[in-house]
Scaffold this motif. Structure first.
Motif, short mmCIF file in Angstrom:
data_model
loop_
_atom_site.label_atom_id
_atom_site.label_comp_id
_atom_site.label_asym_id
_atom_site.label_seq_id
_atom_site.Cartn_x
_atom_site.Cartn_y
_atom_site.Cartn_z
N GLU A 222 -22.80 13.71 21.08
CA GLU A 222 -23.28 12.56 20.40
C GLU A 222 -23.03 10.81 20.61
OE1 GLU A 222 -22.87 12.59 16.44
OE2 GLU A 222 -23.91 14.44 16.11
N GLU A 223 -21.66 10.56 21.62
CA GLU A 223 -21.26 9.48 21.02
C GLU A 223 -21.63 9.17 22.78
OE1 GLU A 223 -19.56 5.75 20.76
OE2 GLU A 223 -20.27 6.63 19.22
N LEU A 224 -21.14 10.18 23.83
CA LEU A 224 -21.55 9.97 25.01
C LEU A 224 -23.21 9.82 24.92
CD1 LEU A 224 -19.19 11.95 26.15
CD2 LEU A 224 -18.99 9.77 26.73
N GLU A 225 -24.20 10.30 24.07
CA GLU A 225 -25.52 10.77 24.77
C GLU A 225 -25.66 9.25 24.34
OE1 GLU A 225 -27.25 13.55 22.28
OE2 GLU A 225 -27.17 14.58 23.73
N LYS A 226 -25.29 8.33 22.77
CA LYS A 226 -25.91 7.28 23.01
C LYS A 226 -25.50 5.43 24.09
CE LYS A 226 -23.51 5.36 19.79
NZ LYS A 226 -23.17 5.22 17.75
N VAL A 227 -24.22 6.19 24.87
CA VAL A 227 -23.80 5.86 25.49
C VAL A 227 -23.60 5.38 26.79
CG1 VAL A 227 -21.38 4.00 26.19
CG2 VAL A 227 -21.25 4.69 23.64
#
Length: 291
Positions: free
Chosen positions: A132-137
């Motif tokens: 979730e964090e990598l997709e957002k960034v």
């Protein structure tokens, strides 16, 4: 990213996308195939990006809630989004380092709130948080995160040894319980078998004595009818004396016996007859009570 070149034509390979600039400024993306450029108008192929899925393995060392140091091996599969290839080309100099930095940040924020057992049980939750964090960034930089796999969780060697010893002790304890239950069942069955054998042995002795009693009774009645003037007691004494001498004969003929001392004489024979008669009468009385 490819080498800077200035040419009249250029070829973009399959599974790649070209970045075309005009006078050093981004102009368009070039699809796979042959393209013509006008170098006199400042147009040229600045570089190419692969759109294939790439894999990046990241090893993170952190500590759990119960103060156990562990190493996590995380595999990130990512690719360049073709439509946003210009962002991937211009925004990030080293996307691998960027991805690795965010993985470190997320894992070291999530794992310390879990115990070691919870980490093994919920490693999918850790991978989901990283995704979730990598997709957002990384989505803002033209990269798509396809999959994140938590490949391995490696505790400290001393912790692994302790965990194996605990597991072995639990299995030995369980084996001891099963062994105790098996021995208990064996003892119960053995006791039941002995009780049944004794019961059947008693029934056999009782039937044997009953048969002897019935045979003696029949012999006494037949003798009394055939020889007039004899009483039942006299016939019984005669039978007892006969059996007494038969017993002495059998003892003498048996090779397994050595020396047997028994009282002998007219008075002793009468006493033995009385004892045998009383025993037979008691056996008959006991059989009647049982029935």
């Amino acid at each position: 990213m490819g080498n800077t070149c200035c040419m009249l034509c250029g070829c973009v390979d399959q599974a790649t996308v070209g970045v075309v600039e005009r006078w050093g400024r981004f102009e368009k993306l070039a699809e796979p195939g042959l393209h013509f450029f006008n170098p006199f108008a400042g147009q040229w192929l600045a570089g190419v990006l692969s759109t294939r899925i790439r894999s990046l393995d990241v090893r993170i060392e952190t500590k759990t809630k119960d103060n156990v140091f562990v190493q996590l091996l995380c595999s990130i599969q990512y690719r360049v989004v073709k439509e946003n290839a210009d962002d991937a080309f211009y925004e990030l100099q080293n996307p691998q380092e960027q991805i690795q930095a965010y993985v470190f940040d997320v894992v070291r924020a999530v794992v310390p709130i879990m115990t070691l057992d919870e980490l093994f049980e919920q490693k999918g939750e850790v991978a989901k948080a990283v995704l979730e964090e990598l997709e957002k960034v990384m989505g803002a930089y033209g990269y798509s995160i396809e999959h994140i796999l938590m490949v391995d969780i490696i505790p400290d060697p001393s912790v692994r040894k302790a965990m194996n010893e605990i597991n072995a002790a639990q299995r030995l304890q369980l084996a001891s319980v099963y062994k105790g239950e098996a021995e208990k069942v064996l003892q119960i069955k053995k006791a039941e078998a002995e009780a049944e054998a004794k019961y059947l042995g008693g029934v056999g002795v009782a039937r044997q004595r009953q048969a002897i009693t019935d045979g003696l009774r029949e012999n006494i009645l037949n003798f009394s009818h055939k020889v007039e003037g004899t009483s039942a007691k006299e016939v019984m004494d005669l039978i007892m004396v006969t059996q007494y001498f038969d017993t002495i004969k059998d003892l003498g003929n048996s090779s397994k016996n050595t020396t047997v001392f028994i009282p002998h004489g007219p008075g002793h024979v009468r006493d033995i007859g009385d004892q045998i008669r009383n025993g037979m009468m008691e056996a008959a009385s006991a059989q009647v009570n049982v029935e």
